[in-house]
Design a protein around this motif. Structure first.
Motif, PDB file in Angstrom:
ATOM      1  N   SER A  16     -19.221  19.991   2.614  1.00  0.00           N
ATOM      2  CA  SER A  16     -19.137  18.605   3.071  1.00  0.00           C
ATOM      3  C   SER A  16     -18.552  17.690   2.020  1.00  0.00           C
ATOM      4  O   SER A  16     -18.270  16.527   2.291  1.00  0.00           O
ATOM      5  CB  SER A  16     -20.513  18.096   3.471  1.00  0.00           C
ATOM      6  OG  SER A  16     -21.381  18.132   2.364  1.00  0.00           O
ATOM      7  N   PRO A  19     -14.403  16.339   2.785  1.00  0.00           N
ATOM      8  CA  PRO A  19     -13.948  15.046   3.328  1.00  0.00           C
ATOM      9  C   PRO A  19     -14.122  13.929   2.311  1.00  0.00           C
ATOM     10  O   PRO A  19     -13.314  12.997   2.259  1.00  0.00           O
ATOM     11  CB  PRO A  19     -14.847  14.816   4.538  1.00  0.00           C
ATOM     12  CG  PRO A  19     -15.485  16.097   4.833  1.00  0.00           C
ATOM     13  CD  PRO A  19     -15.457  16.929   3.619  1.00  0.00           C
ATOM     14  N   LEU A  20     -15.141  14.016   1.481  1.00  0.00           N
ATOM     15  CA  LEU A  20     -15.360  12.987   0.468  1.00  0.00           C
ATOM     16  C   LEU A  20     -14.182  12.910  -0.475  1.00  0.00           C
ATOM     17  O   LEU A  20     -13.647  11.838  -0.769  1.00  0.00           O
ATOM     18  CB  LEU A  20     -16.633  13.314  -0.309  1.00  0.00           C
ATOM     19  CG  LEU A  20     -17.224  12.196  -1.147  1.00  0.00           C
ATOM     20  CD1 LEU A  20     -17.742  11.117  -0.245  1.00  0.00           C
ATOM     21  CD2 LEU A  20     -18.340  12.725  -2.014  1.00  0.00           C
ATOM     22  N   PHE A  23     -11.059  11.409   1.364  1.00  0.00           N
ATOM     23  CA  PHE A  23     -11.015   9.973   1.616  1.00  0.00           C
ATOM     24  C   PHE A  23     -11.030   9.177   0.329  1.00  0.00           C
ATOM     25  O   PHE A  23     -10.263   8.225   0.169  1.00  0.00           O
ATOM     26  CB  PHE A  23     -12.178   9.554   2.518  1.00  0.00           C
ATOM     27  CG  PHE A  23     -11.980   9.982   3.941  1.00  0.00           C
ATOM     28  CD1 PHE A  23     -12.800  10.933   4.526  1.00  0.00           C
ATOM     29  CD2 PHE A  23     -10.952   9.447   4.690  1.00  0.00           C
ATOM     30  CE1 PHE A  23     -12.608  11.336   5.828  1.00  0.00           C
ATOM     31  CE2 PHE A  23     -10.747   9.848   5.991  1.00  0.00           C
ATOM     32  CZ  PHE A  23     -11.573  10.789   6.555  1.00  0.00           C
ATOM     33  N   TYR A  34       0.072   1.381  -4.552  1.00  0.00           N
ATOM     34  CA  TYR A  34       0.413  -0.014  -4.253  1.00  0.00           C
ATOM     35  C   TYR A  34       0.490  -0.830  -5.532  1.00  0.00           C
ATOM     36  O   TYR A  34       1.338  -1.712  -5.678  1.00  0.00           O
ATOM     37  CB  TYR A  34      -0.603  -0.613  -3.283  1.00  0.00           C
ATOM     38  CG  TYR A  34      -0.218  -1.992  -2.840  1.00  0.00           C
ATOM     39  CD1 TYR A  34      -0.979  -3.095  -3.184  1.00  0.00           C
ATOM     40  CD2 TYR A  34       0.938  -2.220  -2.104  1.00  0.00           C
ATOM     41  CE1 TYR A  34      -0.611  -4.351  -2.803  1.00  0.00           C
ATOM     42  CE2 TYR A  34       1.320  -3.477  -1.722  1.00  0.00           C
ATOM     43  CZ  TYR A  34       0.530  -4.547  -2.068  1.00  0.00           C
ATOM     44  OH  TYR A  34       0.904  -5.814  -1.695  1.00  0.00           O
ATOM     45  N   LYS A  66       7.967  -8.103   0.855  1.00  0.00           N
ATOM     46  CA  LYS A  66       6.614  -7.675   1.164  1.00  0.00           C
ATOM     47  C   LYS A  66       6.643  -6.265   1.712  1.00  0.00           C
ATOM     48  O   LYS A  66       7.684  -5.766   2.139  1.00  0.00           O
ATOM     49  CB  LYS A  66       6.011  -8.608   2.207  1.00  0.00           C
ATOM     50  CG  LYS A  66       5.690  -9.944   1.622  1.00  0.00           C
ATOM     51  CD  LYS A  66       4.943 -10.776   2.609  1.00  0.00           C
ATOM     52  CE  LYS A  66       4.487 -12.037   1.953  1.00  0.00           C
ATOM     53  NZ  LYS A  66       3.081 -12.147   1.789  1.00  0.00           N
ATOM     54  N   LEU A  67       5.484  -5.631   1.757  1.00  0.00           N
ATOM     55  CA  LEU A  67       5.437  -4.221   2.141  1.00  0.00           C
ATOM     56  C   LEU A  67       5.683  -4.045   3.628  1.00  0.00           C
ATOM     57  O   LEU A  67       6.408  -3.144   4.052  1.00  0.00           O
ATOM     58  CB  LEU A  67       4.070  -3.647   1.756  1.00  0.00           C
ATOM     59  CG  LEU A  67       3.881  -2.150   2.000  1.00  0.00           C
ATOM     60  CD1 LEU A  67       4.929  -1.356   1.292  1.00  0.00           C
ATOM     61  CD2 LEU A  67       2.514  -1.722   1.519  1.00  0.00           C
ATOM     62  N   PHE A  68       5.064  -4.895   4.446  1.00  0.00           N
ATOM     63  CA  PHE A  68       5.186  -4.727   5.899  1.00  0.00           C
ATOM     64  C   PHE A  68       5.776  -5.978   6.504  1.00  0.00           C
ATOM     65  O   PHE A  68       5.662  -7.063   5.966  1.00  0.00           O
ATOM     66  CB  PHE A  68       3.812  -4.495   6.530  1.00  0.00           C
ATOM     67  CG  PHE A  68       3.200  -3.196   6.142  1.00  0.00           C
ATOM     68  CD1 PHE A  68       1.987  -3.175   5.503  1.00  0.00           C
ATOM     69  CD2 PHE A  68       3.826  -2.005   6.408  1.00  0.00           C
ATOM     70  CE1 PHE A  68       1.406  -1.986   5.130  1.00  0.00           C
ATOM     71  CE2 PHE A  68       3.263  -0.808   6.039  1.00  0.00           C
ATOM     72  CZ  PHE A  68       2.036  -0.808   5.397  1.00  0.00           C
ATOM     73  N   VAL A  70       5.867  -7.850  10.499  1.00  0.00           N
ATOM     74  CA  VAL A  70       5.373  -7.725  11.863  1.00  0.00           C
ATOM     75  C   VAL A  70       6.407  -8.250  12.848  1.00  0.00           C
ATOM     76  O   VAL A  70       6.852  -7.566  13.742  1.00  0.00           O
ATOM     77  CB  VAL A  70       4.045  -8.489  12.018  1.00  0.00           C
ATOM     78  CG1 VAL A  70       3.468  -8.281  13.382  1.00  0.00           C
ATOM     79  CG2 VAL A  70       3.068  -8.054  10.965  1.00  0.00           C
ATOM     80  N   ASN A  71       6.811  -9.517  12.647  1.00  0.00           N
ATOM     81  CA  ASN A  71       7.704 -10.145  13.624  1.00  0.00           C
ATOM     82  C   ASN A  71       9.004 -10.632  13.023  1.00  0.00           C
ATOM     83  O   ASN A  71       9.760 -11.311  13.678  1.00  0.00           O
ATOM     84  CB  ASN A  71       7.013 -11.363  14.246  1.00  0.00           C
ATOM     85  CG  ASN A  71       6.222 -10.995  15.463  1.00  0.00           C
ATOM     86  OD1 ASN A  71       6.404  -9.918  15.992  1.00  0.00           O
ATOM     87  ND2 ASN A  71       5.328 -11.857  15.889  1.00  0.00           N
ATOM     88  N   MET A  72       9.243 -10.356  11.754  1.00  0.00           N
ATOM     89  CA  MET A  72      10.407 -10.935  11.085  1.00  0.00           C
ATOM     90  C   MET A  72      11.607 -10.017  11.224  1.00  0.00           C
ATOM     91  O   MET A  72      11.486  -8.805  11.085  1.00  0.00           O
ATOM     92  CB  MET A  72      10.128 -11.105   9.594  1.00  0.00           C
ATOM     93  CG  MET A  72       9.264 -12.263   9.246  1.00  0.00           C
ATOM     94  SD  MET A  72      10.012 -13.818   9.603  1.00  0.00           S
ATOM     95  CE  MET A  72      11.438 -13.720   8.601  1.00  0.00           C
ATOM     96  N   LEU A  77      18.366 -13.587   8.634  1.00  0.00           N
ATOM     97  CA  LEU A  77      18.161 -14.767   7.810  1.00  0.00           C
ATOM     98  C   LEU A  77      19.403 -15.048   7.003  1.00  0.00           C
ATOM     99  O   LEU A  77      20.121 -14.144   6.599  1.00  0.00           O
ATOM    100  CB  LEU A  77      16.987 -14.544   6.859  1.00  0.00           C
ATOM    101  CG  LEU A  77      15.651 -14.323   7.524  1.00  0.00           C
ATOM    102  CD1 LEU A  77      14.597 -14.119   6.475  1.00  0.00           C
ATOM    103  CD2 LEU A  77      15.284 -15.505   8.380  1.00  0.00           C
ATOM    104  N   ARG A  81      20.081 -22.978   1.296  1.00  0.00           N
ATOM    105  CA  ARG A  81      19.773 -23.846   0.168  1.00  0.00           C
ATOM    106  C   ARG A  81      20.954 -23.925  -0.757  1.00  0.00           C
ATOM    107  O   ARG A  81      21.762 -23.004  -0.808  1.00  0.00           O
ATOM    108  CB  ARG A  81      18.593 -23.251  -0.618  1.00  0.00           C
ATOM    109  CG  ARG A  81      17.264 -23.608  -0.009  1.00  0.00           C
ATOM    110  CD  ARG A  81      16.196 -22.642  -0.455  1.00  0.00           C
ATOM    111  NE  ARG A  81      14.979 -22.826   0.290  1.00  0.00           N
ATOM    112  CZ  ARG A  81      14.814 -22.589   1.569  1.00  0.00           C
ATOM    113  NH1 ARG A  81      15.834 -22.123   2.260  1.00  0.00           N
ATOM    114  NH2 ARG A  81      13.675 -22.784   2.156  1.00  0.00           N
TER     115      ARG A  81
END
Lengths: 84, 230
Positions: A16, A19-20, A23, A34, A66-68, A70-72, A77, A81
């Motif tokens: 057992s 799994p320890l 994870f 990261y 950034k790493l992720f 979502v909607n961009m 772009l 400026r």
């Protein structure tokens, strides 16, 4: 005995623990990876004081720092400026 | 808005707050399931008549109670990180409003086209008219057009303050010498209240924030009347 041999002996009688290890090891690895990404690719971090002292001034308008996302849609772009 | 004996969140007015409400429902279900399962297990263990005195371990059970919490945590973490990244995305604002915290009032600056600056003081309790909310209403409200992405820049003039409106899911610290930016979009018209959320002195509890969101043509009329009356 080396630490690995000791651990292998314990795992045989206590499967057992597997799994320890998966994870905790996986989570720790993800955290370290990261941290490494932040150290190397974050534009707020300056390693090379001579050639690249202020990387935060060199971010492209359509660069995803950034790493992720979502909607961009970074390809749409553009820079609105003035240059220095 | 908030009401006495309130238990949950205020109704969402911005898309981000909607996401946060759904995520809170998701996390709350998981928490409720875990708590009720633990409570049930403890109760059953306490009142059971079955005993087995030679139990030492159970490898299969240990594997389950290692893997299952890790998976549950992943199921909570992934939506949470999604919302975190969503909150930081650009929203291509049409309007920029600057909210400056002072001791003890907020001032708002709309300087995109004309110079519209005004202060927003709390209405003292003895000056309230019927229908106004104690400690929440202000003399001037921060008016914004509905359904428009807006950039709010928050800073402070003297000490730390914090610009918060729970209904919009926004809380942004006002730090002197620093400009913090957030994206705001009201999905429906209305009046939304918030309060200063960083201790700033004697009247920290008496410098509320009121955001009023109205249709765009009414907003233009409001800016004209504010500029003329200034």
């Amino acid at each position: 005995m080396s630490i690995f041999a000791l651990v292998a002996k314990q795992v045989k009688t206590h499967p057992s623990l597997i799994p320890l290890f998966i994870f905790i090891g996986g989570g720790g690895t993800m955290g370290l990876l990261y941290l490494g990404r932040l150290a190397l690719k974050n534009p707020d971090v300056s390693w090379d004081r001579k050639n690249n002292p202020e990387p935060w001034n060199k971010i492209e308008p359509n660069q995803q720092y950034k790493l992720f996302k979502v909607n961009m849609d970074y390809s749409k772009l553009k820079k609105d400026r003035p240059d220095f | 808005m908030a009401y006495p004996s309130m238990l949950g969140f205020q109704d969402a007015t911005s898309p981000i707050m909607e996401e946060l409400l759904h995520f809170h429902d998701h996390a709350m279900i998981i928490v409720t399931l875990i708590s009720s399962f633990v409570f049930y297990t403890i109760t059953m263990m306490v009142i059971t008549k079955l005993t087995y005195k030679s139990m030492l371990d159970s490898q299969e059970m240990e594997m389950v109670w290692t893997a299952l919490p890790a998976l549950i945590l992943t199921m909570v973490a992934l939506p949470s990180l999604r919302i975190l990244y969503l909150m930081d995305e650009l929203n291509f604002p049409n309007l920029t409003v600057k909210a400056v915290g002072h001791q003890w009032y907020w001032s708002y600056e709309y300087t995109d086209f004309e110079q519209l600056n005004f202060d927003s003081y709390m209405i003292p309790t003895q000056d309230l008219t019927p229908g106004q909310f104690r400690l929440l209403d202000t003399d001037n409200r921060m008016v914004v057009p509905v359904n428009s992405p807006i950039r709010v820049m928050v800073t402070a003039d003297d000490v730390l303050h914090s610009w918060a409106t729970p209904s919009l899911g926004i809380k942004l610290d006002a730090v002197p010498g620093r400009l913090n930016q957030t994206a705001l979009m009201t999905s429906r018209p209305g009046v939304f209240y918030g309060q200063c959320s960083e201790i700033c002195g004697a009247n920290h509890s008496f410098m509320p924030i009121v955001v009023e969101s109205i249709p765009l043509d009414h907003f233009e009329y409001w800016t004209h009347s504010m500029l003329n009356n200034a």
